[in-house]
Design a protein around this motif. Structure first.
Motif, PDB file in Angstrom:
ATOM      1  N   GLU A 174     -61.783 -10.314   0.285  1.00  0.00           N
ATOM      2  CA  GLU A 174     -61.383 -11.725   0.399  1.00  0.00           C
ATOM      3  C   GLU A 174     -62.159 -12.436   1.496  1.00  0.00           C
ATOM      4  N   GLU A 175     -62.404 -11.719   2.580  1.00  0.00           N
ATOM      5  CA  GLU A 175     -63.169 -12.296   3.683  1.00  0.00           C
ATOM      6  C   GLU A 175     -64.575 -12.665   3.202  1.00  0.00           C
ATOM      7  N   TYR A 212     -64.351 -15.627   0.707  1.00  0.00           N
ATOM      8  CA  TYR A 212     -64.138 -16.913   1.383  1.00  0.00           C
ATOM      9  C   TYR A 212     -65.464 -17.434   1.939  1.00  0.00           C
ATOM     10  N   ARG A 213     -66.206 -16.532   2.591  1.00  0.00           N
ATOM     11  CA  ARG A 213     -67.485 -16.941   3.188  1.00  0.00           C
ATOM     12  C   ARG A 213     -68.500 -17.352   2.112  1.00  0.00           C
ATOM     13  N   THR A 260     -67.688 -18.672  -0.989  1.00  0.00           N
ATOM     14  CA  THR A 260     -67.351 -19.919  -1.674  1.00  0.00           C
ATOM     15  C   THR A 260     -67.290 -21.114  -0.726  1.00  0.00           C
ATOM     16  N   GLU A 261     -66.887 -20.883   0.515  1.00  0.00           N
ATOM     17  CA  GLU A 261     -66.756 -22.007   1.444  1.00  0.00           C
ATOM     18  C   GLU A 261     -68.028 -22.263   2.237  1.00  0.00           C
ATOM     19  N   ASP A 262     -68.662 -21.191   2.677  1.00  0.00           N
ATOM     20  CA  ASP A 262     -69.824 -21.365   3.557  1.00  0.00           C
ATOM     21  C   ASP A 262     -71.147 -21.125   2.833  1.00  0.00           C
ATOM     22  N   TYR A 263     -71.102 -20.727   1.567  1.00  0.00           N
ATOM     23  CA  TYR A 263     -72.322 -20.400   0.815  1.00  0.00           C
ATOM     24  C   TYR A 263     -73.145 -19.339   1.561  1.00  0.00           C
ATOM     25  N   ARG A 298     -57.422 -21.923   6.580  1.00  0.00           N
ATOM     26  CA  ARG A 298     -58.403 -21.771   5.497  1.00  0.00           C
ATOM     27  C   ARG A 298     -58.006 -22.565   4.257  1.00  0.00           C
ATOM     28  N   LYS A 307     -58.707 -26.129   4.936  1.00  0.00           N
ATOM     29  CA  LYS A 307     -60.156 -26.383   4.963  1.00  0.00           C
ATOM     30  C   LYS A 307     -60.698 -26.468   3.532  1.00  0.00           C
ATOM     31  N   ARG A 308     -60.232 -25.547   2.693  1.00  0.00           N
ATOM     32  CA  ARG A 308     -60.738 -25.544   1.315  1.00  0.00           C
ATOM     33  C   ARG A 308     -60.317 -26.789   0.558  1.00  0.00           C
TER      34      ARG A 308
END
Lengths: 141, 483
Positions: free
Chosen positions: A74-75, A78-79, A81-84, B189, B192-193
């Protein structure tokens, strides 16, 4: 699919979601393969050029190895999808007290092909085999 | 594995797995399916998952599955389960990762003949005005406190910002605003999303479609909804985007501990849950309501963009291009409702995962015009096939907790669909059928091919024959926008 017999992953057929079978000689290689499998499913294509990679450390605690595997994936998800960002796992340790530490080297990506909504606990069970460990992971998409 | 021999046949469209089937079942499973659809179902794990769901503490009635059911994680998709409020449990796995994924239907006074020359332009305009695709943001950039406002207020936020009319809100489940949504239960999170995705469609099976009203089955109900044969409508199918997925992930994680704390034994960890009156259960219910409100606002803002797209193409060419709200309904949600169960009125938490609310005539929460006919139930077909407008019935209130099917339901895995169907061939085939497609990815298109789904007409016939809905109109696709 990675052809190494000792460690690898393969995509299985699932009616609505995505499922992979992952295997490795120890938990560290199992976790590495699971991460590689998830990134392949998300269809990361090209790395962004001209952006220097970043070093990051993560540390995760859970109640068991399955929980640890989910939180680790998941970590990374998340990185992604959110941070590309995608990461090369430079060092990884998994302890018997259900803690995980990883040193990651990240690179920016241009795009990815598939939204993975989540890594699910569905029938998640890390099994021991003659060669090490094995697990099936279902991703909700 | 559950086989057909384990089922008791109630009638041609209803089946039961008795509580005695497995020791940990607290209630039976009730299946709405024709014999033919049932055969599809026994090929995957959906019935086993329904049996697993029967282990949740505080269940009342039975765990129900709709004819479009297929394998999910934890609950099957197409599952409906009610737990007693407040001592029963709430389970994120009974609601899904895409909280308040749902469908909105907008009507028009535009006839097919009138807009036929502009359909291609409309397809292009819709794909430009309505952001879609993998990982794509919307046009809006919200501050953290604005995301909190969206979560608290849902469609009311959209109205304040000029994206909605009174009628839009009135004709939305819960008027587009679920009470008790407190953003303090959302992780940083999740918030933020949420910042960049209000007014974005996403990818996967989400879509925007222009449809033709091809047949009317109930003149009175159609008239109340303003549906006329030969006119066009617009459907929007999407949910709460990354914010909702994060809420589900966060609480599936935190409830792992709650299950231990409350001594709940479960056959599958994706069924984790907590009593509704526990701090953990209350927190999830509130966070889930935040995500549900976010999804209502998301579909509302997308409707606004669709209206702008229509205006940009049709201004000066037709008299009336307005798209008016017919209804907006969730199909992945947990709701606190009161139902007649076993002869008593009981307050329950109804989990609907891939099932649509289908309230009958006279039910609370329906706008006055729909109180007479029952709630509009929106059942989108798979890509290129018909969609259906149905109405909830009094019988649905008694027999399915006011719930109905939500779509066609998958039968083929995505891997197989991709191997057997080429996205580009499919696009050509759909275009030969007169359907205009705008899709972000050809592989994504192949995964959503009609052959990967059950026949939506057979699913709809089952709920009609079971008496839990009535047919109002069939919609035929003209333009499909996919992420």
């Amino acid at each position: 699919m990675i052809k190494d017999k000792k460690a690898g992953f393969e995509e299985l057929a699932h009616t609505a979601d995505l499922e992979i079978r992952v295997w490795g000689k120890d938990l560290v290689s199992l976790f590495r393969q699971a991460a590689a499998g998830m990134i392949q499913l998300s269809g990361v294509e090209e790395l962004e050029e001209g952006i220097s990679s970043v070093q990051q450390n993560i540390s995760i605690e859970a109640m068991d190895f399955e929980g640890l595997l989910i939180l680790f994936l998941e970590e990374l998800l998340y990185r992604l999808t959110e941070d590309y960002m995608v990461y090369e796992i430079q060092k990884l340790s998994v302890t018997n007290e259900y803690t995980l530490k990883a040193e990651l080297k990240g690179a920016q990506i241009k795009s990815y092909q598939r939204d993975i909504k989540a890594v699910t606990y569905h029938n998640l069970n890390i099994r021991t085999t003659a060669d090490g460990y094995e697990v099936n992971i279902v991703f909700d998409i | 594995m559950v086989s057909i021999n384990d089922l008791n046949r109630i009638n041609s469209y209803e089946w039961e797995i008795p509580q005695s089937f497995r020791a940990d079942m607290r209630v039976p499973v009730r299946i709405f399916a024709s014999e033919k659809l049932l055969k599809d179902v026994t090929r995957d794990k959906s019935l086993e998952q329904a049996v697993n769901a029967c282990a949740l503490p505080g269940l009342v009635g039975s765990v129900m599955v709709m004819p479009d059911m297929h394998q999910g994680y934890g609950f099957p998709i197409g599952g409906v389960a009610a737990t007693k409020y407040p001592e029963g449990v709430i389970s994120p796995g009974g609601i899904g990762y895409d909280i308040n994924c749902g469908v909105r239907l907008l009507g028009s006074r535009l006839s097919y003949q009138e807009i036929k020359p502009y359909l291609d332009d409309l397809a292009t305009a819709l794909s430009q005005f309505c952001p879609s695709g993998v990982g794509k943001s919307g046009h809006l950039r919200l501050s953290a406190s604005e995301v909190e406002d969206v979560c608290r207020e849902g469609s009311r936020w959209a109205k304040k910002k000029g994206y909605a009319s009174d009628q839009d809100l009135r004709r939305t489940e819960e008027s587009g605003h679920i009470r008790g949504a407190n953003p303090r239960y959302l992780s940083p999170r999740a918030l933020k999303r949420g910042r960049n995705q209000v007014g974005s469609l996403g990818a996967g099976n989400h879509f925007i479609e222009i449809d033709l009203v091809s047949e009317i089955y109930d003149r009175q109900a159609a008239q109340v909804m303003g549906l006329r044969e030969g006119d066009i409508t617009l459907q929007i199918h999407c949910g709460s985007r990354g914010l909702g997925h994060q809420v589900c992930s966060d609480y599936v994680k935190s409830l792992q501990q709650a299950v231990h704390r409350y001594g709940i034994k479960l056959p599958d960890r994706s069924l984790v849950c907590a009593p509704l009156d526990s701090p953990e259960g209350e927190a999830y219910l509130s966070a889930m309501s935040c995500a549900a409100n976010y999804a209502f606002a998301n579909r509302q803002v997308l409707s606004h963009y669709a209206r702008e797209a229509f205006e940009s193409v049709l201004v000066g060419k037709v008299k009336d291009w307005h798209l008016y709200q017919i209804y907006d309904v969730a199909h992945n949600i947990g709701k606190i409702e009161t139902h007649q169960i076993g002869g008593k009125l009981i307050k329950v938490c109804v989990h609907r995962k891939g099932a649509t609310r289908a309230f009958g005539p006279g039910a609370d929460d329906l706008p006055s015009e729909y109180k007479k006919i029952g709630q509009p139930v929106l059942v989108p077909g798979s890509m290129g096939t018909s969609s259906w407008v149905l109405c909830g019935t009094k019988e649905a209130m008694q027999r399915s907790l006011g719930s109905c099917c939500h779509g066609a339901g998958r039968v083929m895995s995505r891997t197989k669909a991709k191997k057997t169907i080429w996205g580009e061939d499919l696009r050509k085939q759909l275009e030969n059928d007169g359907i205009i497609i705008r899709a972000g990815s050809m592989a994504g298109l192949a995964e959503e091919a009609p052959a990967a789904y059950k026949d939506v007409d057979a699913v709809v016939d089952t709920v009609i024959n079971a008496g839990i809905a009535t047919k109002v109109a069939r919609l035929k696709p003209l333009v499909v926008i996919k992420g």
